[in-house]
Design a protein around this motif. Sequence first.
Motif, PDB file in Angstrom:
ATOM      1  N   ARG A  66      -2.944  14.670  -5.734  1.00 16.64           N
ATOM      2  CA  ARG A  66      -3.236  13.564  -4.818  1.00 16.64           C
ATOM      3  C   ARG A  66      -4.121  14.059  -3.677  1.00 16.64           C
ATOM      4  O   ARG A  66      -5.103  13.418  -3.320  1.00 16.64           O
ATOM      5  N   HIS A 117       2.307   1.726  -3.412  1.00 20.43           N
ATOM      6  CA  HIS A 117       1.263   2.219  -4.308  1.00 20.43           C
ATOM      7  C   HIS A 117       1.033   3.717  -4.091  1.00 20.43           C
ATOM      8  O   HIS A 117       0.930   4.483  -5.056  1.00 20.43           O
ATOM      9  N   GLU A 118       0.974   4.135  -2.832  1.00 22.08           N
ATOM     10  CA  GLU A 118       0.790   5.554  -2.521  1.00 22.08           C
ATOM     11  C   GLU A 118       1.927   6.393  -3.107  1.00 22.08           C
ATOM     12  O   GLU A 118       1.691   7.456  -3.685  1.00 22.08           O
ATOM     13  N   ARG A 119       3.157   5.912  -2.957  1.00 23.62           N
ATOM     14  CA  ARG A 119       4.307   6.632  -3.528  1.00 23.62           C
ATOM     15  C   ARG A 119       4.193   6.716  -5.050  1.00 23.62           C
ATOM     16  O   ARG A 119       4.459   7.760  -5.644  1.00 23.62           O
ATOM     17  N   LEU A 165      -7.938  12.856  -2.830  1.00 28.14           N
ATOM     18  CA  LEU A 165      -8.360  12.360  -1.516  1.00 28.14           C
ATOM     19  C   LEU A 165      -9.553  13.144  -0.995  1.00 28.14           C
ATOM     20  O   LEU A 165     -10.462  12.568  -0.392  1.00 28.14           O
ATOM     21  N   ALA A 205       0.834  -1.202   0.000  1.00 26.47           N
ATOM     22  CA  ALA A 205       0.000   0.000   0.000  1.00 26.47           C
ATOM     23  C   ALA A 205       0.871   1.255   0.000  1.00 26.47           C
ATOM     24  O   ALA A 205       0.581   2.216  -0.718  1.00 26.47           O
ATOM     25  N   ALA A 206       1.943   1.250   0.789  1.00 26.35           N
ATOM     26  CA  ALA A 206       2.853   2.397   0.831  1.00 26.35           C
ATOM     27  C   ALA A 206       3.533   2.599  -0.521  1.00 26.35           C
ATOM     28  O   ALA A 206       3.666   3.731  -1.001  1.00 26.35           O
ATOM     29  N   ALA A 211       1.527   9.246  -6.006  1.00 27.25           N
ATOM     30  CA  ALA A 211       2.026  10.605  -5.759  1.00 27.25           C
ATOM     31  C   ALA A 211       3.024  11.024  -6.840  1.00 27.25           C
ATOM     32  O   ALA A 211       3.013  12.173  -7.296  1.00 27.25           O
TER      33      ALA A 211
END
Length: 86
Positions: free
Chosen positions: A75, A62-64, A79, A59-60, A67
């Motif tokens: 981003r 994917h978030e990076r 959200l 998940a981290a 972004a």
Amino acid sequence: MMAVAKRLGIERARLVHLLDGLERRKLVKRVQSPSDRRSHALYLTAQGETSLRQFKRLAAEHERHVAEKIGKENRERLLQILSCFT
């Protein structure tokens, strides 16, 4: 179970089905309460803890990746838009 289902925003029957699957995969275990036969505590198994760490890492990543692709401001806007649906 009712509190967990409410917290997740799903019906209790769906939660039971979900937990049955997680239990079959040996990711969680239910332990009956010694004081209330109708109540169970939920625990992650060792395999569940390993899987959770892996999911958090993915998940981290994917978030990076998101972004990097859309930029920090977009981003944040995304959200905000998505929070309208909760």
